[in-house]
Design an enzyme around this catalytic site. Structure first.
Site, short mmCIF file in Angstrom:
data_model
loop_
_atom_site.label_atom_id
_atom_site.label_comp_id
_atom_site.label_asym_id
_atom_site.label_seq_id
_atom_site.Cartn_x
_atom_site.Cartn_y
_atom_site.Cartn_z
N ASN A 1 -20.26 -3.97 -7.11
CA ASN A 1 -20.71 -4.78 -5.60
C ASN A 1 -19.93 -4.40 -4.57
O ASN A 1 -19.97 -5.06 -3.62
CB ASN A 1 -20.74 -6.20 -6.18
N SER A 2 -18.65 -3.87 -4.71
CA SER A 2 -17.72 -3.60 -3.67
C SER A 2 -18.55 -2.32 -2.69
O SER A 2 -19.45 -2.16 -3.01
CB SER A 2 -16.68 -2.75 -4.18
N TYR B 1 0.65 -1.07 -0.02
CA TYR B 1 0.08 0.23 -0.12
C TYR B 1 0.86 1.39 -0.06
O TYR B 1 1.94 1.31 0.53
CB TYR B 1 -0.98 -0.03 1.11
N GLY C 1 -9.12 2.59 -7.34
CA GLY C 1 -8.52 1.34 -7.13
C GLY C 1 -7.94 0.55 -8.27
O GLY C 1 -8.48 1.07 -9.44
#
Length: 363
Positions: free
Chosen positions: A181-182, A82, A274
Site C-alpha cells: 500500500n506504499s 538517512y 526500505g
C-alpha cells in the site's frame, strides 16, 4: 536603530540552497521555505522562513514550486537518520513539481512555462520558489495531473527500475512485495499490470484492511494478502493459480522478509529498498543453499547519480511513466493536499502509522 538593523538582518538571512551552497547574492523576490537548522523531530525542527533568491546567472533556472510531497526519506533526512544528509541549515523536501518562470542566457533545454522536477535528491522542494542550475532539473509534460507530476521522481521510478533491472520478467510471471500500500507498492502494482506481470501484495493487518485490499485490487493487484497469511498453508493454494514469484520486493525487513523469501522461486531475487520495521533482513539458510536466492539492494538516488551523464536512460524512464499516466494505467497514490503554511499538520499526518494518504504540500 541597532535593534531594527538586527531584526532586518535576521529576516533576510540568505539561505537558498540552489547550487549546493547558500548564496548571498540575490535577485528581486523572496521565497517562503521550510527550513531546519538541526536534526530532530520534523514537526518541531521545521520552520517557515523568508529566503532571498540568488542571482539567476547564465545557467540558472527560476522555478515556482507548485506541489511537493512528504516522503519517509524527507522525514529521515530531518531526523538525521538517512544515508544522504545536506549541510545545515537546509530546506526540506526532495521531490516535487514546479513551473519555470525565467531561464539564464545559456539554458538550452528549458523555457518559461515548462514543468520540471528535481533530477536528484537535495534540492529542497518545500518552498515557494527556487533558483537551480539547469542540470539539476528534468522537464516533465504539463498535461499530466499535478499530483502525478509531484510524486513522479521517487516512487514510480523506484518501482520501474526494480521491475526492469533485476529479473528478466515476461508476461505471466509473478512478483511478490510487502508494503504493497506504499507509494512504491502502488506503482509496482500498476506498472506490473501494464507489463502483464501478476502481483502478490502483502499488507499489514489493520482495522480497515478489507477497504485497503479492495483499493489495491481496483489498482490492478492480482492478490492482496495480510502478512499473517505468508505463514499459513493457504499459500500453497495460491500458487496453484499463479506461478511462484521470481522477484520479491522488500520495504519492511524482519519477519515479513523472511516469510516472503520462503515463497520465492528457485534462483529468484529479492530486492530490498526500505526497512520500515527497522528490523534486519534475516535469511533462512535453506533459502540460500536449496533455493539459491539472490539478495540485492536498490536506492533510486544512487541509480540517478550513476546515470547522471546518461540522459537517455533517465528520459526514457520518465517518458514511459508519463505514457502510462496519460493512458490512465498509472495514478498517483491517494493524496491529501495541504497549504505550505499548514505544514505541521501534514508532517504529523505523514508520521502516523497506517497512514492511507500521501501528504502533498501545495504552494
Amino acid at each position: 536603530m541597532r535593534w531594527l538593523l538586527g531584526v532586518t538582518a535576521v529576516f533576510y538571512r540568505l539561505k537558498v540552497r540552489a547550487t549546493g551552497t547558500w548564496s548571498r547574492r540575490g535577485v528581486s523576490g523572496l521565497s517562503r521555505a521550510l527550513v531546519y537548522e538541526k536534526h530532530g523531530d520534523p514537526a518541531a525542527s521545521l520552520g517557515l522562513e523568508n529566503l532571498k533568491l540568488p542571482d539567476l546567472g547564465a545557467t540558472g533556472v527560476h522555478v515556482k514550486m507548485l506541489a511537493a510531497p512528504i516522503n519517509p526519506s524527507d522525514l529521515n533526512m530531518i531526523q538525521g537518520t538517512y544515508a544522504l544528509l545536506p549541510d545545515l541549515p537546509a530546506v526540506g523536501g526532495n521531490e516535487g513539481v514546479g513551473q519555470v518562470l525565467k531561464v539564464g542566457s545559456k539554458v538550452t533545454r528549458l523555457r518559461p512555462g515548462d514543468w520540471v522536477i528535481p533530477a536528484d535528491a537535495g534540492l529542497g522542494t518545500w518552498r515557494t520558489e527556487v533558483v537551480a542550475q539547469e542540470d539539476l532539473l528534468l522537464k516533465v509534460p504539463s498535461d499530466i495531473p499535478i499530483e502525478s507530476a509531484a510524486t513522479l521522481g521517487v516512487n514510480p521510478c523506484t518501482a520501474y527500475r526494480m521491475l526492469l533491472d533485476f529479473e528478466a520478467l515476461t508476461p505471466g510471471d509473478s512478483v511478490i512485495q510487502n508494503a504493497a500500500n506504499s507509494g512504491v507498492g502502488q506503482a509496482v502494482i500498476q506498472i506490473a499490470r501494464a507489463m502483464g506481470i501478476r502481483t502478490i501484495n502483502v499488507v499489514r493487518d489493520r482495522p480497515d484492511i478489507q477497504t485497503l485490499m479492495d483499493r489495491l485490487t481496483l489498482l490492478g493487484a492480482d492478490h492482496v494478502i495480510p502478512e499473517e497469511m505468508l505463514r499459513k498453508p493457504e499459500m500453497k493454494d495460491l500458487f496453484r493459480s499463479v506461478p511462484k514469484p521470481r522477484l520479491a520486493l522488500n520495504c519492511v525487513g524482519g519477519k515479513s522478509t523472511t516469510e516472503m523469501l520462503r515463497h520465492l522461486e528457485h534462483g529468484g531475487t529479492m530486492v530490498t529498498y526500505g526497512g520500515m520495521s527497522k528490523q534486519p533482513v534475516t535469511v533462512p539458510v535453506s533459502a540460500l543453499i536449496f533455493n539459491d536466492v539472490t539478495l540485492r539492494g536498490f536506492w533510486v538516488t544512487q541509480w540517478k547519480r550513476d546515470h547522471a551523464l546518461n540522459k537517455e536512460a533517465m528520459n526514457e524512464m520518465i517518458a514511459s511513466l508519463c505514457t502510462l499516466i496519460r493512458q490512465g494505467k498509472m495514478t498517483p497514490p491517494a493524496c491529501k493536499q495541504t497549504p505550505l503554511e499548514e505544514y505541521r499538520v501534514a508532517v504529523e499526518e505523514s508520521m502516523k502509522p497506517f497512514s492511507s494518504s500521501k501528504q502533498i504540500l501545495v504552494m
